[in-house]
Design an enzyme around this catalytic site. Structure first.
Site, PDB file in Angstrom:
ATOM      1  N   HIS A 181       2.340  -3.674  -0.952  1.00 54.79           N
ATOM      2  CA  HIS A 181       0.980  -3.013  -1.523  1.00 54.79           C
ATOM      3  C   HIS A 181       1.544  -1.681  -2.401  1.00 54.79           C
ATOM      4  CE1 HIS A 181      -3.457  -1.805  -1.802  1.00 54.79           C
ATOM      5  NE2 HIS A 181      -2.554  -0.588  -1.791  1.00 54.79           N
ATOM      6  N   GLU A 182       2.212  -0.776  -1.899  1.00 50.10           N
ATOM      7  CA  GLU A 182       2.279   0.335  -2.552  1.00 50.10           C
ATOM      8  C   GLU A 182       3.256   0.350  -3.979  1.00 50.10           C
ATOM      9  OE1 GLU A 182       0.444   2.877  -2.182  1.00 50.10           O
ATOM     10  OE2 GLU A 182      -0.284   2.513  -0.493  1.00 50.10           O
TER      11      GLU A 182
ATOM     12  N   HIS B 178       1.367  -0.950  -6.683  1.00 51.29           N
ATOM     13  CA  HIS B 178       0.852   0.103  -7.624  1.00 51.29           C
ATOM     14  C   HIS B 178       2.054   0.608  -8.496  1.00 51.29           C
ATOM     15  CE1 HIS B 178      -3.107   0.445  -5.761  1.00 51.29           C
ATOM     16  NE2 HIS B 178      -2.528   0.971  -4.580  1.00 51.29           N
TER      17      HIS B 178
ATOM     18  N   GLU C 236      -7.200  -1.025  -6.525  1.00 55.31           N
ATOM     19  CA  GLU C 236      -6.530  -1.587  -5.596  1.00 55.31           C
ATOM     20  C   GLU C 236      -6.375  -3.107  -5.493  1.00 55.31           C
ATOM     21  OE1 GLU C 236      -5.105   0.178  -3.047  1.00 55.31           O
ATOM     22  OE2 GLU C 236      -6.080   2.357  -3.815  1.00 55.31           O
TER      23      GLU C 236
ATOM     24  N   TYR D 164     -11.939  -0.116  -1.701  1.00 56.99           N
ATOM     25  CA  TYR D 164     -10.826  -0.966  -1.106  1.00 56.99           C
ATOM     26  C   TYR D 164     -11.400  -2.625  -0.797  1.00 56.99           C
ATOM     27  CZ  TYR D 164      -7.373   2.535  -0.364  1.00 56.99           C
ATOM     28  OH  TYR D 164      -6.432   3.445  -0.718  1.00 56.99           O
TER      29      TYR D 164
END
Length: 645
Positions: free
Chosen positions: A441-442, A445, A470, A579
């Site tokens: 997930h990170e 980004h 997100e 989110y």
């Protein structure tokens, strides 16, 4: 000031296109903050004295773009150390610099003399839309800048504007302090080995010792392992009470003060609440839209959550006896037990397939593509004192056109996480599957920033609407539940074999285990956030007590107050619903385009070009419709939750 500026210009890594200097001393950090403020204030003055009739885009917005291009890397170089530096003096200097620059930002954003000139130029740009030689991004820059000024009260009388400015400066300073308190928290809990029955041997061996006791911190690798695996209820109870009481003595009062000030500022600006003010430029537009979205989901998920909670109670009766009441310190332990007993998923055995090095290599292999350099990323992965305590991605240097030399400036981004630390025996730490998902997930980004192809830094990468930002990362989480990517991400710590197909099948079947309760937990956060930002003052303990019972369905432990360490309340304030809101889009994109063939290069390239590369240069809904070929739908999102569309 000259010394700090000169050092940036001659940074050791400038030849790579990286304009960030991490060797600045505390004094140079302070000097650089003064430099940034001085140059922006000077530009404000230059714009303010121009005649609205003769001012042009080049003499106003163009100068703002140029100065931002020059100073943004310096600003990030002096504020980012607050979150990661091991030098206390640097952290303090970075925090002070952030406070100074935040206070100036408030002051600058409320200068009516600057606004009047910019508004006149923006009106001329809009009137000449068809004949203008400005790019779409330049026109958007002018429009967004003027809207931001207007949201800050350009319609108010001078005295009222000053009142708002004073409020906003106090809010800004309190927000920095709130976040810093969380990073500085050093709460620990001392235990014996017997107190950790059920926890993995390598986890216990990795713990520091204090006299004859083992030291548990409140870092996620410690807290989550104990919460999910420890068979000793008293240990779980003590950890949960301390974890959800972090910073309680300081941050509860701070947050409640911040909320009151936000409401006061919003009402002075003419809005019904802080939520009304904040959401005006988001996809949702109004709190009523958000409330309807969250309420509808809560109603749909309620029966499923109740059914899952009944199963947890049944399990607790079998394991511990009693009436089966699920407390907060039971919550994750019995969620994990459901997966073990009903889906045969042993997370301790599963983590053997995810040594960190193998996960990183596999993830890079999935993303890697031949072609031009996209940018660079830093990894800061292990917990340590005074470091940012959650998981996040910082866009340190946006990818954009560099007007000073006609080249493209490469993106630089930093992933800051808190995964289990290496044990010191030379072996990489083992990640739980949920930590693999977090990493993906990170890193998503980060890839959003690296793939950006906008001309202006203002719209690069993750500079999209907060309730969409997100979605790209959430979509990429799906790769952690698909067989082919999972095999590329895994390599058993001893046998070096990828995860076997039967284990993948069990894991995928367990994906929706407890989805009702876990979704209600996310709703709980979102509803809490909307509630405290829709009223003049907030009694956080009372609100949390009510929502724990009515939404999460697990009572709050008396004396705790998790909001004191809820870092999202300074940055995602009135926007945490995003989110789940953005999950609607992420599920739609994955199911519609990638589900059949997750690693399809053509689909990946189209996604990169139509969504990631464009950053915030167009509205998120426009990007979604272009990529999907239609309006987005909730169908995939609801199906992923086990609900009927």
């Amino acid at each position: 000031i000259r010394r700090a500026h000169k050092k940036i210009q001659k940074g050791k890594i400038r030849d790579l296109g990286i304009l960030l200097d991490w060797d600045l001393t505390p004094i140079e950090i302070t000097e650089s903050a003064i430099l940034i403020i001085t140059q922006w204030r000077y530009l404000d003055d230059v714009i303010a004295v121009q005649s609205p009739e003769s001012a042009t885009f080049t003499s106003t917005f163009g100068k703002m773009i140029e100065l931002g291009l020059a100073l943004d890397p310096l600003e990030n170089a002096i504020t980012f150390p607050k979150h990661v530096s091991t030098d206390a003096l640097k952290r303090d200097a970075a925090e002070d610099a952030e406070k100074k620059m935040s206070a100036f930002s408030v002051e600058s954003s409320m200068r009516r003399d600057v606004y009047l000139v910019l508004k006149a130029v923006a009106d001329k740009v809009k009137a000449a839309a068809s004949s203008s030689n400005l790019s779409g991004e330049e026109k958007r820059y002018a429009e967004k800048t003027v809207v931001a000024y207007e949201q800050n009260g350009m319609h108010l009388e001078a005295a009222a504007m000053k009142e708002v400015e004073i409020l906003k400066k106090e809010i800004s300073e309190l927000e920095v302090t709130f976040s810093s308190n969380i990073a500085k928290d050093a709460t620990t809990h001392l235990v014996t080995e017997a107190d950790l029955d059920g926890c993995p041997a390598d986890f216990i061996a990795s713990l520091d010792k204090q006299s004859s006791k083992l030291v548990l911190t409140m870092d996620y690798p410690h807290y989550m392992t104990v919460s999910k695996l420890c068979r000793v209820p008293a240990t779980r109870q003590a950890m949960e009470a301390k974890f959800n009481s972090r910073c309680k003595s300081t941050n509860v009062a701070l947050l409640e003060r911040i909320c009151s000030l936000r409401h006061e500022a919003a009402t002075k600006l003419g809005y019904a609440s802080h939520a009304h003010h904040k959401l005006l430029t988001r996809m949702s537009k109004t709190p009523d839209t958000v409330k309807a979205f969250l309420s509808d989901l809560s109603d749909k998920l309620g029966p499923l959550a109740e059914k899952e909670l009944a199963e947890l109670r049944k399990l607790k009766k079998e394991v511990e006896g009693g009436d089966g009441t699920i407390n907060m310190w039971d919550f994750r332990f019995y969620l994990n037990l459901v997966e073990e007993r009903h889906y045969s998923v042993d997370h301790n055995a599963l983590r053997q397939y995810f040594p960190f090095d193998a996960v990183l290599e596999g993830m890079l292999g999935i993303y890697r593509d031949a072609g031009a350099l996209l940018g660079y990323f830093y990894l800061d992965l292990w917990p340590r004192p005074n470091k940012f305590s959650h998981a996040a991605c910082w866009p340190l240097q946006p990818s954009c056109s560099d007007s000073s030399n006609g080249s493209r400036r490469p993106a630089v981004t930093a992933l800051v996480c808190n995964f289990p630390k290496p044990s010191g025996d030379g072996k990489p730490p083992l990640l739980e599957h949920n930590e693999v998902v977090t990493f993906f997930h990170e890193f998503g980004h980060g890839v959003h920033n690296l793939c950006s192809k906008t001309s202006l830094a203002r719209f690069a990468g993750t500079s999209t609407e907060r309730d969409f930002v997100e979605a790209p990362s959430q979509m990429l989480e799906n790769w952690c539940w698909e067989s082919e990517p999972l095999k590329r991400l895994s390599k058993h710590a001893l046998t070096h074999q990828p995860i076997p197909s039967d284990l993948v099948e069990k894991l995928v079947k367990a994906k929706n285990a407890n989805v009702g309760l876990l979704s209600c937990r996310q709703l709980f956060f979102g509803i809490f956030d909307q509630t405290i930002h829709s009223m003049p003052s907030a009694d956080t303990a009372s609100i949390l007590t009510d929502l724990h019972t009515s939404v999460m369905r697990v009572p709050m432990t008396p004396g705790t107050n998790f909001s004191a360490s809820f870092g999202h309340m300074c940055g995602y304030d009135a926007q945490y619903y995003g989110y789940m809101w953005s999950e609607v889009f992420s599920d739609d994109m994955f199911q519609s385009v990638f589900k059949r063939k997750p690693l399809d290069r053509a689909a990946g390239r189209a996604y990169c070009e139509k969504v990631l590369a464009k950053g915030g240069s167009e509205d998120a809904l426009v990007l979604l419709c272009d990529f999907l070929g239609r309006e987005p739908s909730q169908e995939a999102f609801l199906s992923a939750k086990g609900l009927s569309p």
